[in-house]
Design a protein around this motif. Structure first.
Motif, PDB file in Angstrom:
ATOM      1  N   ALA A  47      38.659  51.839  90.978  1.00 17.93           N
ATOM      2  CA  ALA A  47      38.954  50.735  90.051  1.00 17.93           C
ATOM      3  C   ALA A  47      40.383  50.826  89.526  1.00 17.93           C
ATOM      4  O   ALA A  47      40.997  49.815  89.202  1.00 17.93           O
ATOM      5  CB  ALA A  47      37.965  50.755  88.895  1.00 17.93           C
ATOM      6  N   VAL A  48      40.904  52.043  89.463  1.00 19.93           N
ATOM      7  CA  VAL A  48      42.267  52.232  88.938  1.00 19.93           C
ATOM      8  C   VAL A  48      43.240  52.621  90.057  1.00 19.93           C
ATOM      9  O   VAL A  48      44.250  53.267  89.819  1.00 19.93           O
ATOM     10  CB  VAL A  48      42.292  53.286  87.804  1.00 19.93           C
ATOM     11  N   SER A  49      42.904  52.206  91.275  1.00 26.15           N
ATOM     12  CA  SER A  49      43.702  52.640  92.429  1.00 26.15           C
ATOM     13  C   SER A  49      44.850  51.705  92.758  1.00 26.15           C
ATOM     14  O   SER A  49      45.685  52.039  93.586  1.00 26.15           O
ATOM     15  CB  SER A  49      42.797  52.744  93.659  1.00 26.15           C
ATOM     16  N   GLY A  50      44.846  50.516  92.180  1.00 27.17           N
ATOM     17  CA  GLY A  50      45.912  49.562  92.481  1.00 27.17           C
ATOM     18  C   GLY A  50      45.704  48.755  93.745  1.00 27.17           C
ATOM     19  O   GLY A  50      46.564  47.978  94.152  1.00 27.17           O
ATOM     20  N   ALA A  51      44.546  48.912  94.404  1.00 23.45           N
ATOM     21  CA  ALA A  51      44.264  48.100  95.598  1.00 23.45           C
ATOM     22  C   ALA A  51      43.965  46.657  95.182  1.00 23.45           C
ATOM     23  O   ALA A  51      43.800  46.355  93.997  1.00 23.45           O
ATOM     24  CB  ALA A  51      43.081  48.699  96.360  1.00 23.45           C
ATOM     25  N   GLY A  52      43.880  45.782  96.170  1.00 26.81           N
ATOM     26  CA  GLY A  52      43.679  44.363  95.887  1.00 26.81           C
ATOM     27  C   GLY A  52      42.227  43.936  95.858  1.00 26.81           C
ATOM     28  O   GLY A  52      41.889  42.863  95.332  1.00 26.81           O
ATOM     29  N   LEU A  53      41.343  44.759  96.434  1.00 24.45           N
ATOM     30  CA  LEU A  53      39.913  44.404  96.500  1.00 24.45           C
ATOM     31  C   LEU A  53      39.126  45.673  96.795  1.00 24.45           C
ATOM     32  O   LEU A  53      39.531  46.484  97.638  1.00 24.45           O
ATOM     33  CB  LEU A  53      39.672  43.379  97.627  1.00 24.45           C
ATOM     34  N   PHE A  54      38.007  45.825  96.103  1.00 30.74           N
ATOM     35  CA  PHE A  54      37.082  46.932  96.394  1.00 30.74           C
ATOM     36  C   PHE A  54      35.825  46.309  96.972  1.00 30.74           C
ATOM     37  O   PHE A  54      35.229  45.421  96.354  1.00 30.74           O
ATOM     38  CB  PHE A  54      36.752  47.686  95.095  1.00 30.74           C
ATOM     39  N   ILE A  55      35.437  46.754  98.157  1.00 29.87           N
ATOM     40  CA  ILE A  55      34.174  46.248  98.730  1.00 29.87           C
ATOM     41  C   ILE A  55      33.147  47.376  98.685  1.00 29.87           C
ATOM     42  O   ILE A  55      33.339  48.441  99.296  1.00 29.87           O
ATOM     43  CB  ILE A  55      34.339  45.728 100.170  1.00 29.87           C
ATOM     44  N   ILE A  56      32.075  47.129  97.952  1.00 29.85           N
ATOM     45  CA  ILE A  56      30.996  48.120  97.841  1.00 29.85           C
ATOM     46  C   ILE A  56      30.374  48.336  99.217  1.00 29.85           C
ATOM     47  O   ILE A  56      30.207  47.403  99.999  1.00 29.85           O
ATOM     48  CB  ILE A  56      29.920  47.630  96.836  1.00 29.85           C
ATOM     49  N   GLU A  57      30.007  49.572  99.467  1.00 32.04           N
ATOM     50  CA  GLU A  57      29.425  50.021 100.739  1.00 32.04           C
ATOM     51  C   GLU A  57      28.304  49.117 101.272  1.00 32.04           C
ATOM     52  O   GLU A  57      27.667  48.372 100.508  1.00 32.04           O
ATOM     53  CB  GLU A  57      28.833  51.415 100.518  1.00 32.04           C
TER      54      GLU A  57
END
Ligand SMILES: Cc1cc2nc3c(=O)[nH]c(=O)nc-3n(C[C@H](O)[C@H](O)[C@H](O)COP(=O)(O)O)c2cc1C
Length: 371
Positions: A47-57
């Motif tokens: 969540a604090v990684s700076g990526a543009g989108l996190f897709i749950i497994e």
């Protein structure tokens, strides 16, 4: 020149702050499909990684659709409540939207998780009957799947629909259908797995029919303003398997049905040798993007930020998925931003460590307001 990797992307009403996607990655840590404190930790660090989108497994739409007994699920109220606890804790701190990948493992279900030796579960370990398009097993020594009949296919469609409704209730921003890697929908698409003689097997149009029915049913309940995508194979790495033309045809149909992006992967429909090298799947994504004109995500051994930047800048793909590179280095996006000279956002708590120089310049690092 400004970075294309760090430019925003619009999908329906959702704005991704940049093109870096944390690729869905099974955590094999759920209990009866329920997310727990491992997921809190895992989602939290990204969540604090700076990526543009996190897709749950890959999240199973019914218990039999889990790859391993420890796979995440979203088939009942308990699963929904467990995932809600994790999301409600993490998301106020997150600087990116959260999506979920819904899937069904099909004939590759009922296996041990990595670390326990893989391989199919024994009856003593709780093996269950796997399902597939036909009775052809994944490979030698694998259990023979039960061929889904029409009632079974309808049940799976409804399971996808209900899981999508739960995902919407959870406030998730984006939904991805897993139709890659030889799992249920992928196996319907592939001539390596689908021996059906009815209108769901044989020709290209027949092999696409069931995955397209699942997509259409989910698109109908997934809110219009929220984007939806599909991950599928651009190749089975097998002369008798899926071709890029199959991928292009599928992407065309998906686009017609309201699909916002395709996420191109490969392999998994039969044991095969994959020539691994950085960006090994990118040409499939590019081929589909060029033919279909749809937002396209690529993934696969992309580790060098300049490589990721070139992929987007050269329009080989619109989004770059990073899997193992993120496990290895959850701050991959910060390092990429620094390498590419792009501004990025950090939580104020981590500001002093945001760059390798130690003293970040103010025009480079934006502080995310404390929660
Ligand atoms: C631990 C692990 C779990 C994975 N789980 C999933 C998954 O749930 N769904 C999926 O589509 N791909 C899954 N993958 C594949 C990744 O999303 C990604 O496509 C693949 O690892 C190639 O990208 P990479 O070289 O950046 O890791 C998984 C990969 C890893 C390493």
């Amino acid at each position: 020149m400004s970075s294309r990797l760090f430019s925003p992307l619009q999908l329906r009403s959702l704005t991704l702050p940049n093109r870096i996607v944390i690729s869905p990655m099974c955590q094999y840590s759920a209990v009866e499909g329920n997310a727990n404190d491992w997921h809190l930790l895992h989602f939290g660090q990204y969540a604090v990684s700076g990526a543009g989108l996190f897709i749950i497994e890959a999240t199973a739409v019914e218990p039999e659709g889990r790859i391993t007994p420890e796979c995440l699920g979203l088939w009942n109220d308990e699963n929904e409540a467990a995932l809600r606890r994790v999301l409600d804790t993490v998301r106020p701190f997150a600087s990116m939207p959260f999506g979920i990948q819904l899937g069904h493992a099909g004939r590759k279900a009922s296996v041990r998780r990595p670390g326990l030796g893989r391989g199919s579960l024994t009856p003593e370990e709780g093996a269950w009957q796997t399902k597939g398009p036909s009775t052809r097993p994944y490979g030698p020594g694998w259990p023979i799947p039960q061929a889904l009949d029409r009632a079974g296919m309808q049940r799976v469609i409804q399971a996808f629909v209900r899981a999508a409704q739960r995902a919407d209730r959870l406030g998730l921003d984006l939904l991805e259908i897993h139709a890659a890697h030889g799992y249920l929908l992928s196996s319907f698409l592939s001539p390596l797995a689908n021996d059906r003689t009815d209108e769901y097997g044989g020709s290209q149009i027949n092999r696409m029919r069931f995955p397209l029915e699942v997509f259409a049913a989910v698109r109908e309940v997934w809110p219009h303003h929220k984007p939806m995508g599909v991950r599928f194979n651009g190749s089975d790495w097998n002369d008798a398997g899926l071709t890029l033309q199959d991928g292009i045809a599928f992407a065309n149909e998906l686009k017609r049905g309201g699909c916002d992006y395709v996420d191109i992967s490969s392999g998994g429909n039969a044991p095969s040798r994959i020539p691994l090298r950085p960006g090994y799947q990118v040409p499939f994504a590019t081929g589909i993007k060029q033919a279909v004109d749809i937002t396209t995500m690529c993934v696969g051994l992309i580790r060098d930020p300049h490589h990721a930047e070139a992929i987007v800048a050269n329009q080989e793909a619109d989004l770059v998925g990073i899997g193992r590179g993120m496990l290895n280095n959850p701050r991959w996006a910060w390092h990429a931003a620094e390498a590419l000279g792009a501004p990025f956002e950090v939580p104020h708590q981590y500001l002093r460590g945001a760059t390798s120089e130690g003293v970040p310049s103010q025009d480079m690092v934006m502080v995310k307001d404390p929660v």
